[in-house]
Design an enzyme around this catalytic site. Structure first.
Site, PDB file in Angstrom:
ATOM      1  N   ASP A   1       0.849  -1.193   0.000  1.00 21.77           N
ATOM      2  CA  ASP A   1       0.000   0.000   0.000  1.00 21.77           C
ATOM      3  C   ASP A   1       0.894   1.255   0.000  1.00 21.77           C
ATOM      4  OD1 ASP A   1      -2.416   1.378   0.189  1.00 21.77           O
ATOM      5  OD2 ASP A   1      -2.455   1.325   2.384  1.00 21.77           O
TER       6      ASP A   1
ATOM      7  N   HIS B   1      -7.735   9.969   3.754  1.00 18.47           N
ATOM      8  CA  HIS B   1      -7.310   8.971   4.743  1.00 18.47           C
ATOM      9  C   HIS B   1      -7.650   9.421   6.159  1.00 18.47           C
ATOM     10  CE1 HIS B   1      -4.661   7.908   1.293  1.00 18.47           C
ATOM     11  NE2 HIS B   1      -5.010   6.695   1.674  1.00 18.47           N
ATOM     12  N   GLY B   2      -7.806   8.449   7.037  1.00 15.88           N
ATOM     13  CA  GLY B   2      -7.949   8.761   8.457  1.00 15.88           C
ATOM     14  C   GLY B   2      -9.393   8.892   8.914  1.00 15.88           C
TER      15      GLY B   2
ATOM     16  N   GLY C   1      -9.019   5.707   1.165  1.00 15.50           N
ATOM     17  CA  GLY C   1      -9.698   6.546   2.160  1.00 15.50           C
ATOM     18  C   GLY C   1     -11.172   6.235   2.291  1.00 15.50           C
TER      19      GLY C   1
ATOM     20  N   SER D   1     -12.911   4.339   4.632  1.00 12.55           N
ATOM     21  CA  SER D   1     -13.530   3.937   5.900  1.00 12.55           C
ATOM     22  C   SER D   1     -14.777   4.783   6.138  1.00 12.55           C
ATOM     23  CB  SER D   1     -12.550   4.128   7.057  1.00 12.55           C
ATOM     24  OG  SER D   1     -11.633   3.051   7.087  1.00 12.55           O
TER      25      SER D   1
ATOM     26  N   ASN E   1     -10.300   0.524  -0.278  1.00 10.81           N
ATOM     27  CA  ASN E   1      -9.312   0.434   0.805  1.00 10.81           C
ATOM     28  C   ASN E   1      -9.899   0.855   2.154  1.00 10.81           C
ATOM     29  OD1 ASN E   1      -7.599  -0.034  -1.328  1.00 10.81           O
ATOM     30  ND2 ASN E   1      -6.089   1.488  -0.711  1.00 10.81           N
TER      31      ASN E   1
ATOM     32  N   ASP F   1      -8.811   0.918   6.285  1.00 13.99           N
ATOM     33  CA  ASP F   1      -7.850   0.722   7.371  1.00 13.99           C
ATOM     34  C   ASP F   1      -8.383   1.339   8.669  1.00 13.99           C
ATOM     35  OD1 ASP F   1      -5.655   0.360   8.948  1.00 13.99           O
ATOM     36  OD2 ASP F   1      -4.283   1.599   7.801  1.00 13.99           O
TER      37      ASP F   1
END
Ligand code: G3H
Ligand code: 13P
Ligand code: ZN
Length: 329
Positions: free
Chosen positions: A99, A195-196, A232, A234, A274, A276
């Site tokens: 990644d 992201h995050g 990104g 989630s 994706n 995470d």
């Protein structure tokens, strides 16, 4: 089996590249989950959820994960998961993916050590430099049957060094040229995800802004049938924000991509999604809950075990109700 000596192909280890996975996902209108892992419990939860739901899966290892857990150990852990599934007699297709690779050398090292897929992230570079770097990785990968993902456009979060609002989104005018020049297998695009855990700034009463599906549709027109990737992605699930905040945490203002938007994306040319942060939050929420309910507990198995079980449930739900990958192994 020793996988440190010289080079080893993923084919000997039991991984698959992403080519068949994506062909089927594109045809049948779902997305393959790409879940990151850094430790044993995350890996166990991912594998177990994907076996139980009969979903193909892309196991993602970031540069940071390699630094945290040791590259060799992570690789053997992924290999261990394959062996465990074989012993149980119920394997599902697993791709081992780098990644956000940031250099040719890192991508090469992963390919030489059993990865079946790599991402070369040249998205912060000028277009021609991104083409050059991506092409170099593709030229090393393709004779080895390794899949390559690249990125055009910049997401906020870990790519936050680019601050211009406009440059966050992928320019559809660029994609055809990029794909032709590089020969890449899939393309991550920027349509409003980041992201995050803090993807959108929403005031109370306001709703989360929709993703830029107009950009996605334009990209699909320019490169019909080409595999698109969403980073990104989630959802930053509210039940876990609440659990974290209720048990001493502080994640005010956390917000993610609503499941409905991901369902819509999964039906399009988006074949890889994706995730995470959602996994990180489940673990944190469960561990916080157990620590506050049972302050006397000190056996890591007593809090990591329940965290792992909750993670498995979350991944199963993603496969079954969001990405549509359940039953597609
Ligand atoms: O896209 C980023 C992934 O969530 C990996 O994050 O670099 O902190 O391991 P990391
Ligand atoms: P999230 O932070 O939304 O989980 O995104 C993960 C990701 O894109 C990994 O590459
Ligand atoms: Zn990412």
């Amino acid at each position: 089996m020793t996988i440190t000596a010289a080079t080893v192909s993923y084919k000997e280890l039991g991984f698959v590249n992403t080519s068949e996975m994506f062909k089927k996902a594109m045809k049948e209108g779902y997305a393959v989950p790409a879940y990151n892992f850094n430790n044993m419990e995350q890996l166990q939860a991912i594998i177990s959820a994907c076996v139980k739901t009969r979903s193909p899966v892309i196991l993602q290892i970031s540069k940071g994960a390699r630094k945290y857990a040791n590259a060799t150990l992570l690789r053997y852990m992924a290999l261990g998961a394959i062996e465990m599934m074989k012993e149980m007699g119920d394997p599902v297709p697993v791709a081992l993916h780098l990644d956000h690779g940031d250099s040719f050398e890192l991508c090469k090292s992963c390919m030489d050590n059993g990865f079946s897929s790599v991402m070369i992230d040249g998205s912060a570079l000028p277009f021609e430099k991104n083409v050059e770097l991506t092409k170099q990785v593709v030229e090393y990968a393709h004779p080895r049957d390794v899949s390559v993902e690249a990125e055009l456009g910049v997401l906020a979060g870990i790519e936050e060094h680019v601050s211009s609002e406009k440059s966050h989104y992928t320019n559809p005018d660029d994609v055809e040229d990029f794909v032709k020049k590089t020969g890449v297998d899939s393309l991550a695009i920027s349509i409003g995800t980041s992201h995050g855990a803090y993807k959108f700034k929403v005031k109370p009463g306001e709703s989360i802004p929709p993703l830029r599906f107009d950009i996605l549709e334009e990209v699909e027109k320019r490169i019909p049938g080409f595999v698109i990737v969403l980073h990104g992605s989630s959802s930053v699930l509210s039940s876990y924000i609440e659990m974290i905040n209720k048990n001493g945490g502080k994640m005010e203002g956390a917000a993610g991509v609503p499941a409905e938007q991901l369902r819509k994306a999964a039906k399009s040319a988006v074949c890889k999604i994706n995730i995470d942060t959602d996994g990180r939050m489940v673990m944190t929420a469960m561990i916080r809950k157990i620590f506050s309910e049972k302050p006397e507990e000190f056996d890591p198995r007593k809090y990591l075990g329940p965290a792992r079980d909750e993670l498995e449930k979350m991944y199963m739900d993603k496969n079954e109700t969001v990405l549509g990958s359940a039953g597609k192994a």
